[in-house]
Design a protein around this motif. Sequence first.
Motif, mmCIF file in Angstrom:
data_model
loop_
_atom_site.group_PDB
_atom_site.id
_atom_site.type_symbol
_atom_site.label_atom_id
_atom_site.label_comp_id
_atom_site.label_asym_id
_atom_site.label_seq_id
_atom_site.Cartn_x
_atom_site.Cartn_y
_atom_site.Cartn_z
ATOM 1 N N TRP A 64 64.480 -9.702 63.667
ATOM 2 C CA TRP A 64 63.447 -10.704 63.886
ATOM 3 C C TRP A 64 62.033 -10.143 63.713
ATOM 4 O O TRP A 64 61.118 -10.866 63.299
ATOM 5 C CB TRP A 64 63.622 -11.343 65.260
ATOM 6 C CG TRP A 64 64.841 -12.205 65.310
ATOM 7 C CD1 TRP A 64 65.988 -11.993 66.016
ATOM 8 C CD2 TRP A 64 65.056 -13.409 64.565
ATOM 9 N NE1 TRP A 64 66.906 -12.988 65.765
ATOM 10 C CE2 TRP A 64 66.363 -13.871 64.881
ATOM 11 C CE3 TRP A 64 64.279 -14.143 63.661
ATOM 12 C CZ2 TRP A 64 66.892 -15.042 64.330
ATOM 13 C CZ3 TRP A 64 64.811 -15.301 63.107
ATOM 14 C CH2 TRP A 64 66.097 -15.742 63.442
ATOM 15 N N SER A 65 61.857 -8.875 63.999
ATOM 16 C CA SER A 65 60.546 -8.275 63.739
ATOM 17 C C SER A 65 60.293 -8.183 62.239
ATOM 18 O O SER A 65 59.166 -8.391 61.774
ATOM 19 C CB SER A 65 60.440 -6.894 64.388
ATOM 20 O OG SER A 65 61.471 -6.031 63.939
ATOM 21 N N ALA A 66 61.340 -7.908 61.451
ATOM 22 C CA ALA A 66 61.193 -7.883 59.991
ATOM 23 C C ALA A 66 60.877 -9.269 59.447
ATOM 24 O O ALA A 66 60.065 -9.414 58.526
ATOM 25 C CB ALA A 66 62.460 -7.339 59.344
ATOM 26 N N VAL A 67 61.519 -10.288 60.015
ATOM 27 C CA VAL A 67 61.213 -11.668 59.604
ATOM 28 C C VAL A 67 59.747 -11.986 59.881
ATOM 29 O O VAL A 67 59.037 -12.553 59.032
ATOM 30 C CB VAL A 67 62.123 -12.664 60.352
ATOM 31 C CG1 VAL A 67 61.653 -14.108 60.119
ATOM 32 C CG2 VAL A 67 63.569 -12.507 59.900
ATOM 33 N N LEU A 68 59.267 -11.610 61.064
ATOM 34 C CA LEU A 68 57.870 -11.847 61.410
ATOM 35 C C LEU A 68 56.933 -11.109 60.457
ATOM 36 O O LEU A 68 55.928 -11.669 59.988
ATOM 37 C CB LEU A 68 57.607 -11.418 62.852
ATOM 38 C CG LEU A 68 56.164 -11.542 63.359
ATOM 39 C CD1 LEU A 68 55.659 -12.971 63.235
ATOM 40 C CD2 LEU A 68 56.063 -11.062 64.809
ATOM 41 N N LEU A 69 57.253 -9.848 60.142
ATOM 42 C CA LEU A 69 56.422 -9.075 59.221
ATOM 43 C C LEU A 69 56.382 -9.723 57.833
ATOM 44 O O LEU A 69 55.315 -9.837 57.213
ATOM 45 C CB LEU A 69 56.950 -7.641 59.117
ATOM 46 C CG LEU A 69 56.691 -6.715 60.308
ATOM 47 C CD1 LEU A 69 57.473 -5.416 60.149
ATOM 48 C CD2 LEU A 69 55.208 -6.413 60.444
ATOM 49 N N CYS A 70 57.549 -10.151 57.348
ATOM 50 C CA CYS A 70 57.628 -10.708 55.990
ATOM 51 C C CYS A 70 56.874 -12.030 55.869
ATOM 52 O O CYS A 70 56.294 -12.320 54.811
ATOM 53 C CB CYS A 70 59.084 -10.903 55.582
ATOM 54 S SG CYS A 70 59.971 -9.362 55.282
ATOM 55 N N LEU A 71 56.880 -12.819 56.920
ATOM 56 C CA LEU A 71 56.167 -14.097 56.871
ATOM 57 C C LEU A 71 54.670 -13.918 57.100
ATOM 58 O O LEU A 71 53.844 -14.517 56.403
ATOM 59 C CB LEU A 71 56.744 -15.055 57.922
ATOM 60 C CG LEU A 71 58.189 -15.519 57.692
ATOM 61 C CD1 LEU A 71 58.647 -16.420 58.827
ATOM 62 C CD2 LEU A 71 58.339 -16.226 56.344
#
Length: 402
Positions: free
Chosen positions: A96-103
């Motif tokens: 979920w941290s990667a999702v936040l970073l990518c968005l």
Amino acid sequence: MNSTISTQNLRGNLFVRNLLTFFTHPQARAVGLVFSSESILMASWGAHIPYVKQQLHLSDAQLGMTLFALPVGLLMMNPLTGWLVAKLGEARACLWSAVLLCLSILIPISATHPLVLCFGLFLLGLGAALINVAMNTCATNIERTEGIVIMSSCHGMWSLGGMVSAGLAGIAIAQHIPPFVHIATVAALVLLMTFLVQPILSGIPSSNLASEGDKAVSSFVRPNRDLMLMILIGLAIALGEGAAFDWSAVYLRETLGASSQIAPLGFACFSLTMTAGRFLGDAIIPKIGAKRWLQVGATIGTVGLLVAILIPHPPTALLGFALLGVGCSLGAPILYSASLRIPGIPPAAGLATFATFSFVGFLAGPPIIGFVAEAFGLALGLAFVAGVLLISALLARLVNLF
């Protein structure tokens, strides 16, 4: 017969053996990819900072002020990190941290106003705080449960991701690919990779199971003398990393007059030597000694920045940033590991406390350089970093690494 002996000798080499252990271990590889995913995103953004600076007509001080939004996000996330990691688990926290970073990385690259830029960087800070603790904890859990050493190689993967990403960013700029298209493509690929490694990450024992009695992964402690010295040295090393990440392209482009294609290569050279140093780290550190390397590395980093400043030409600046990469390469792996071994401090608490302050230095250092650059010029801003690194070399003589 000779080929068999050569193969045996090769496998007997400490450097080769450590690399084989890392790259043939599925969970170690998966965690290494998480490390690289963060730096891929950050390096892609860093290569386009001169573009955003120009689009928004920001001065050095204004750019420095907007860059502060990232560490602000990190500091605001830190009190929640432990609760989130405990609730989600390290694997899902990485996801979920990667999702936040990518968005969130799509916001600053397309910002039309400094406030929008600050908002995007603030969200990046939130994601960076969570993934930093989660992925380092995953690496620590593997080392503890599998009896292998992978921390230096994981940080090597972080450097490798940044190096490759900066090089690809230079190609994208040379081919006149719109910055938003480049960033969006990178974010999509990182997101895909993150989902693919999730099943492997989920198999890593959590910190709560691996070490009963340890405090939660994000527990913080009041630093004792040795942890405080580690933090100060870590801040200096992180400041050097942040200078290369956020200001190398600006220095090459605006101060030295390098082309837009050459400017991103400053961070690429830094990442190249840092990557090599970290993958060599598990063989180098036992021979030289961790404490001695902290002194030698900080001195090399200082010399590198002085070369870039005192011989102000693009080729020598690239050499200087390469030397800075050598000097900063093993500091983080050494100190991350040492923070787990401090007597009287639970390993998870020592790691979380050191990692937080270190990453704050990485993020908050570049804005400070921006303020110095606005008042005295970017060359003196980088000279400030060189001075801090030199002080850290002296502090390294006093620290106990246990």
